[in-house]
Motif scaffolding. Structure first.
Motif, PDB file in Angstrom:
ATOM      1  N   ASP A 117      96.602   5.742  67.313  1.00 27.04           N
ATOM      2  CA  ASP A 117      96.128   5.568  65.936  1.00 27.04           C
ATOM      3  C   ASP A 117      94.802   6.291  65.706  1.00 27.04           C
ATOM      4  N   ILE A 118      93.955   6.335  66.745  1.00 30.82           N
ATOM      5  CA  ILE A 118      92.684   7.063  66.640  1.00 30.82           C
ATOM      6  C   ILE A 118      92.943   8.539  66.399  1.00 30.82           C
ATOM      7  N   PHE A 119      93.876   9.122  67.164  1.00 31.21           N
ATOM      8  CA  PHE A 119      94.245  10.525  66.963  1.00 31.21           C
ATOM      9  C   PHE A 119      94.875  10.727  65.582  1.00 31.21           C
ATOM     10  N   ASN A 120      95.664   9.760  65.178  1.00 26.52           N
ATOM     11  CA  ASN A 120      96.379   9.857  63.914  1.00 26.52           C
ATOM     12  C   ASN A 120      95.426   9.911  62.722  1.00 26.52           C
ATOM     13  N   ARG A 121      94.267   9.233  62.833  1.00 24.93           N
ATOM     14  CA  ARG A 121      93.308   9.186  61.736  1.00 24.93           C
ATOM     15  C   ARG A 121      92.221  10.249  61.839  1.00 24.93           C
ATOM     16  N   SER A 122      92.188  10.950  62.973  1.00 28.82           N
ATOM     17  CA  SER A 122      91.162  11.967  63.169  1.00 28.82           C
ATOM     18  C   SER A 122      91.463  13.210  62.337  1.00 28.82           C
ATOM     19  N   GLU A 123      90.425  13.776  61.737  1.00 32.48           N
ATOM     20  CA  GLU A 123      90.596  14.985  60.933  1.00 32.48           C
ATOM     21  C   GLU A 123      90.848  16.219  61.792  1.00 32.48           C
ATOM     22  N   LYS A 124      90.609  16.119  63.094  1.00 33.50           N
ATOM     23  CA  LYS A 124      90.803  17.256  63.992  1.00 33.50           C
ATOM     24  C   LYS A 124      92.276  17.531  64.265  1.00 33.50           C
ATOM     25  N   PHE A 125      93.136  16.533  64.015  1.00 33.54           N
ATOM     26  CA  PHE A 125      94.554  16.678  64.305  1.00 33.54           C
ATOM     27  C   PHE A 125      95.340  16.831  62.996  1.00 33.54           C
TER      28      PHE A 125
END
Length: 262
Positions: A117-125
């Motif tokens: 979920d952290i990756f999912n909400r990150s603008e980098k991904f």
């Protein structure tokens, strides 16, 4: 100002719980030294080290653990190491190990859910994953951790002569080995007499000892239950984008992301 007071209160609760449990562990450690139980001394030292995991996650990795999750983790460590190993709760209470494996499945699903979920909400991904996919990944993460732990238990029992995979008494065996013609047809044998080193195990123990297999499958099954429960909770949490108060108490967050949300 209210946010600072709330954060201060949260920190005090964390320190109080960790402090109480640490004092209890140190007490057991001192007693173990005087009684010469140095294996227990090692377990106590390991427990104190494990108690520092939430601090490391917070200070070194910038991962914010909700107070409820942190409390559950600390109590879980204490219940597994001090109560389970040293106080023999694993053998005194029939379902102690089952309870801990169920909680472990739940907690690991929460961590797996948080990681994705952290990756999912990150603008980098650039990619965004659906709530269902997040729930599936969390479930798979939890089950993988459960399997790796069973590998560890087996390795300790096999190479170091421990009994982490607790044995079960069985009074019947189902196996194709009992087929006289060598066919793939199951034979059912009820164990009515069993002598080991001249000792009657049927009379003393009630049957034959199953070495670890039933315990392993039982542990994985209750891990499965814990993982499914949190994966379902996490699915609705993401679907409603963080409105679930219960799930929020168990999902770690990266501080930078949580500060942006606030």
């Amino acid at each position: 100002m209210k946010d600072l007071q709330k954060e201060s209160k949260k920190i005090r609760r964390r320190i109080t719980l960790r402090g109480i449990l640490s004092v209890l562990v140190i007490g057991v450690l001192i007693r173990s030294i005087f009684t010469g139980h140095f294996e227990n001394v090692f377990v106590c030292v390991l427990t104190l080290i494990l108690f520092s995991i939430p601090i490391i996650l917070d200070r070194k990795l910038g991962i914010d653990l909700p107070p409820v999750l942190e409390g559950v983790i600390l109590m879980f460590i204490f219940a597994a190491e001090i109560q389970g190993e040293i106080a023999s709760y694993y053998t005194k209470f029939k379902y102690w190990d089952t309870m801990l494996h169920t909680i472990n499945g739940f907690i690991m699903a929460a961590f797996g859910f948080a990681l994705v979920d952290i990756f999912n909400r990150s603008e980098k991904f650039a990619f965004k994953l659906s709530p269902l996919f997040l729930a599936i990944v969390a479930f798979c993460f939890s089950m993988t951790i459960g399997v790796l732990w069973e590998f560890f238990e087996f390795a300790m029992d096999y190479w170091f002569g421990t009994d982490m995979q607790k044995d079960f008494i069985v009074n019947h065996i189902n196996s194709v080995k009992f087929n006289p013609e060598g066919l793939n047809v199951v034979g059912h044998i009820k164990i009515e007499s069993l002598l080991v080193n001249g000792e009657d195990w049927i009379e003393k123990y009630g049957g034959y000892i199953d070495i670890g297999i039933i315990d392993t499958m039982k542990d994985l099954f209750v891990n499965f239950i814990g993982a499914v429960v949190f994966s379902v909770i996490g699915f609705f949490y993401v679907k409603n984008r963080g409105q679930g108060k219960f799930a929020k108490q168990f999902i770690p967050q990266v501080k930078e992301l949580s500060e942006k949300q606030n």
